[in-house]
Write a protein that holds these residues in place. Structure first.
Motif, mmCIF file in Angstrom:
data_model
loop_
_atom_site.group_PDB
_atom_site.id
_atom_site.type_symbol
_atom_site.label_atom_id
_atom_site.label_comp_id
_atom_site.label_asym_id
_atom_site.label_seq_id
_atom_site.Cartn_x
_atom_site.Cartn_y
_atom_site.Cartn_z
ATOM 1 N N ASN A 39 0.846 -1.189 0.000
ATOM 2 C CA ASN A 39 0.000 0.000 0.000
ATOM 3 C C ASN A 39 0.879 1.235 0.000
ATOM 4 O OD1 ASN A 39 -2.300 1.623 0.203
ATOM 5 N ND2 ASN A 39 -2.199 1.640 2.435
ATOM 6 N N ASP A 40 0.869 1.960 -1.121
ATOM 7 C CA ASP A 40 1.722 3.150 -1.201
ATOM 8 C C ASP A 40 1.341 3.976 -2.419
ATOM 9 O OD1 ASP A 40 3.833 4.828 -0.338
ATOM 10 O OD2 ASP A 40 5.013 3.076 0.213
ATOM 11 N N VAL A 41 1.907 5.167 -2.491
ATOM 12 C CA VAL A 41 1.673 6.036 -3.642
ATOM 13 C C VAL A 41 2.368 5.451 -4.869
ATOM 14 C CG1 VAL A 41 1.439 8.083 -2.208
ATOM 15 C CG2 VAL A 41 3.691 7.456 -3.078
ATOM 16 N N PRO A 42 1.923 5.801 -6.082
ATOM 17 C CA PRO A 42 2.585 5.290 -7.286
ATOM 18 C C PRO A 42 4.023 5.798 -7.390
ATOM 19 C CG PRO A 42 0.400 6.176 -7.806
ATOM 20 C CD PRO A 42 0.714 6.580 -6.402
ATOM 21 N N GLY A 43 4.876 4.971 -7.980
ATOM 22 C CA GLY A 43 6.218 5.414 -8.327
ATOM 23 C C GLY A 43 7.298 5.188 -7.300
ATOM 24 N N VAL A 44 7.023 4.431 -6.239
ATOM 25 C CA VAL A 44 8.054 4.203 -5.215
ATOM 26 C C VAL A 44 8.732 2.845 -5.362
ATOM 27 C CG1 VAL A 44 7.044 5.794 -3.535
ATOM 28 C CG2 VAL A 44 6.332 3.391 -3.551
ATOM 29 N N GLY A 45 8.325 2.057 -6.365
ATOM 30 C CA GLY A 45 9.032 0.802 -6.635
ATOM 31 C C GLY A 45 8.296 -0.461 -6.253
ATOM 32 N N LYS A 46 6.976 -0.393 -6.079
ATOM 33 C CA LYS A 46 6.220 -1.580 -5.674
ATOM 34 C C LYS A 46 6.294 -2.673 -6.746
ATOM 35 C CE LYS A 46 2.256 0.534 -5.117
ATOM 36 N NZ LYS A 46 2.630 1.909 -5.513
ATOM 37 N N PRO A 135 -1.251 -23.688 -9.303
ATOM 38 C CA PRO A 135 0.091 -24.238 -9.043
ATOM 39 C C PRO A 135 0.528 -23.935 -7.626
ATOM 40 C CG PRO A 135 0.224 -22.261 -10.420
ATOM 41 C CD PRO A 135 -1.229 -22.617 -10.328
ATOM 42 N N GLN A 136 1.371 -24.784 -7.107
ATOM 43 C CA GLN A 136 1.923 -24.600 -5.766
ATOM 44 C C GLN A 136 3.443 -24.527 -5.845
ATOM 45 O OE1 GLN A 136 0.178 -23.946 -2.988
ATOM 46 N NE2 GLN A 136 -1.668 -24.013 -4.263
ATOM 47 N N PRO A 137 4.063 -23.592 -5.129
ATOM 48 C CA PRO A 137 3.435 -22.571 -4.290
ATOM 49 C C PRO A 137 2.741 -21.499 -5.126
ATOM 50 C CG PRO A 137 5.788 -22.205 -4.410
ATOM 51 C CD PRO A 137 5.537 -23.494 -5.121
ATOM 52 N N PHE A 138 1.778 -20.832 -4.509
ATOM 53 C CA PHE A 138 1.011 -19.780 -5.174
ATOM 54 C C PHE A 138 1.066 -18.536 -4.309
ATOM 55 C CE2 PHE A 138 -3.146 -17.582 -5.652
ATOM 56 C CZ PHE A 138 -2.982 -17.137 -6.967
ATOM 57 N N LEU A 139 1.433 -17.410 -4.918
ATOM 58 C CA LEU A 139 1.613 -16.160 -4.177
ATOM 59 C C LEU A 139 0.960 -15.006 -4.922
ATOM 60 C CD1 LEU A 139 2.993 -14.369 -1.967
ATOM 61 C CD2 LEU A 139 4.995 -14.284 -3.468
ATOM 62 N N VAL A 140 0.167 -14.241 -4.189
ATOM 63 C CA VAL A 140 -0.405 -13.002 -4.716
ATOM 64 C C VAL A 140 0.275 -11.826 -4.031
ATOM 65 C CG1 VAL A 140 -2.463 -11.554 -4.932
ATOM 66 C CG2 VAL A 140 -2.639 -14.032 -5.241
ATOM 67 N N VAL A 141 0.862 -10.960 -4.833
ATOM 68 C CA VAL A 141 1.343 -9.672 -4.348
ATOM 69 C C VAL A 141 0.490 -8.611 -5.018
ATOM 70 C CG1 VAL A 141 3.246 -8.032 -4.266
ATOM 71 C CG2 VAL A 141 3.694 -10.461 -3.921
ATOM 72 N N ALA A 142 -0.260 -7.877 -4.237
ATOM 73 C CA ALA A 142 -1.146 -6.851 -4.772
ATOM 74 C C ALA A 142 -0.646 -5.479 -4.372
ATOM 75 C CB ALA A 142 -2.572 -7.057 -4.272
ATOM 76 N N THR A 143 -0.738 -4.529 -5.284
ATOM 77 C CA THR A 143 -0.410 -3.145 -4.955
ATOM 78 C C THR A 143 -1.703 -2.358 -4.859
ATOM 79 O OG1 THR A 143 -0.196 -2.337 -7.244
ATOM 80 C CG2 THR A 143 1.730 -3.378 -6.246
ATOM 81 N N GLN A 144 -1.689 -1.366 -3.992
ATOM 82 C CA GLN A 144 -2.883 -0.571 -3.742
ATOM 83 C C GLN A 144 -2.500 0.894 -3.634
ATOM 84 O OE1 GLN A 144 -6.579 -1.215 -0.827
ATOM 85 N NE2 GLN A 144 -4.732 -0.767 0.326
ATOM 86 N N ASN A 145 -3.242 1.736 -4.351
ATOM 87 C CA ASN A 145 -3.023 3.169 -4.248
ATOM 88 C C ASN A 145 -3.845 3.733 -3.093
ATOM 89 O OD1 ASN A 145 -1.339 3.217 -6.489
ATOM 90 N ND2 ASN A 145 -3.020 3.557 -7.905
ATOM 91 N N PRO A 146 -3.441 4.871 -2.540
ATOM 92 C CA PRO A 146 -4.239 5.486 -1.470
ATOM 93 C C PRO A 146 -5.682 5.694 -1.908
ATOM 94 C CG PRO A 146 -2.112 6.584 -1.660
ATOM 95 C CD PRO A 146 -2.208 5.638 -2.825
ATOM 96 N N VAL A 147 -6.615 5.421 -0.995
ATOM 97 C CA VAL A 147 -8.031 5.492 -1.356
ATOM 98 C C VAL A 147 -8.466 6.909 -1.698
ATOM 99 C CG1 VAL A 147 -8.654 3.449 -0.023
ATOM 100 C CG2 VAL A 147 -8.645 5.688 1.093
ATOM 101 N N GLU A 148 -7.644 7.900 -1.361
ATOM 102 C CA GLU A 148 -8.004 9.276 -1.689
ATOM 103 C C GLU A 148 -7.873 9.551 -3.190
ATOM 104 O OE1 GLU A 148 -5.646 8.475 0.489
ATOM 105 O OE2 GLU A 148 -6.636 8.832 2.418
ATOM 106 N N GLN A 149 -7.152 8.692 -3.914
ATOM 107 C CA GLN A 149 -6.958 8.927 -5.340
ATOM 108 C C GLN A 149 -8.217 8.554 -6.112
ATOM 109 O OE1 GLN A 149 -3.355 7.138 -6.797
ATOM 110 N NE2 GLN A 149 -2.060 8.456 -5.566
ATOM 111 N N LEU A 150 -8.408 9.199 -7.256
ATOM 112 C CA LEU A 150 -9.611 9.001 -8.054
ATOM 113 C C LEU A 150 -9.655 7.591 -8.627
ATOM 114 C CD1 LEU A 150 -9.712 12.394 -10.022
ATOM 115 C CD2 LEU A 150 -11.088 11.728 -8.046
#
Length: 303
Positions: A39-46, A135-150
């Motif tokens: 969870n972070d602003v865009p452009g920081v390397g997520k 498939p195993q192992p299975f991993l989800v990495v999700a990125t999320q922008n601040p909810v204040e953004q449109l």
């Protein structure tokens, strides 16, 4: 530090500058068989971090850019009619990759977000009444922008609960950011990463981490922390037993990362905020759950 992980951290630290604690937490989460929300602003390397992690772990990688017009079938897959034999053939979607990067997950509709629930919890998906194993192992990495953004939709509590950890990269320190400017970014170095593990080795490490000993005293400490979140007036809803189990799994993995055969209070403290914060909503709106949970560590006694 567990010597098995030295080659992994060496490569990740060369790519993601000045974020050792973050890297330890995300590797801990992987070894605990958990999913990660960045969870972070865009452009920081997520995205760079996720791609580098997949490369060093030797996992098949797929990035999906979530948008508000995506459908669940775009993620899970769809049955396609084959006129030559008169049958429907299932065409798997991008979720059938060992490492799925769900980029900007909160820009998708709640219907699409919920399509990931079964995949993350059960390691399988159901399409047209038929179940397909992932498939195993299975991993989800999700990125999320601040909810204040449109154009963002808050993740529902049930979806947040499927992420073991919620992490934030934050802005780099002055020295590291200047180094980024001089090098022109770090993403171009990802193809040079050498895979250290494969699915078999990673699953073995996950098994070893799960077998780390947790004493009754350590379990009592975790219980006291979880119970403290249920005190009236602190959070809208306290942590569930499932969240407590996530703390146990993460603490075991953290102990394994540091080459310990048993869980110490330091292991619990190291992962506590990352595991618990995104599951809690303080009653007082001006408070931050991370701050409250950090203060809790100073007041809940270690048995």
């Amino acid at each position: 530090m567990n010597p098995k992980l030295d080659p992994i951290f060496k490569q990740l630290n060369a790519l993601i500058l000045g974020k050792q604690q973050l890297l330890e937490q995300i590797v801990t989460c992987v070894l605990a068989r958990g999913h990660v929300l960045l969870n972070d602003v865009p452009g920081v390397g997520k995205t760079t971090l996720a791609h580098a992690l997949a490369a060093v772990l030797g996992m098949g990688y797929k990035r999906v850019q979530f948008t508000n017009d995506m459908l669940p079938t775009d993620l899970l897959g769809v049955n396609i009619f084959q006129p030559q034999n008169g049958e429907f053939i299932f065409q798997p979607g991008p979720v059938f990759n060992p490492f799925l990067l769900a980029d900007e997950i909160n820009r998708a509709s709640p219907k699409l977000q919920s399509a990931l629930l079964e995949a993350m919890e059960e390691g399988q998906v159901s399409v047209d009444g038929k179940t397909y194993h992932l498939p195993q192992p299975f991993l989800v990495v999700a990125t999320q922008n601040p909810v204040e953004q449109l154009g963002t939709y808050p993740l529902p509590e049930s979806q947040l609960d499927r992420f073991m950890m919620c992490l934030s990269m934050g802005y780099p320190a002055e020295k590291e950011e200047k180094q980024l400017y001089l090098s022109g970014g770090r993403r171009q170095y990802i193809p040079k990463i050498k895979p250290i593990t494969n699915s078999k080795i990673l699953q073995q490490w996950q098994t070893e981490a799960a077998e780390t000993t947790i004493s009754p005293a350590a379990a009592e400490y975790i219980y006291r922390l979880v119970q403290a979140t249920r005190v009236p007036g602190r959070f809208a809803v306290g942590l569930s037993p499932r969240a407590g189990l996530a703390v146990v799994r993460a603490a075991k993995a953290h102990a394994w990362v540091h080459a310990r055969a048993h869980v110490l209070p330091e292991d619990v403290k190291a992962i506590w905020v990352a595991v618990a914060a995104h599951r809690l909503q303080p009653i007082q709106s001006q408070q931050d759950s991370r701050t409250v949970l950090t203060e809790m560590l100073d007041h809940v006694a270690v048995v």
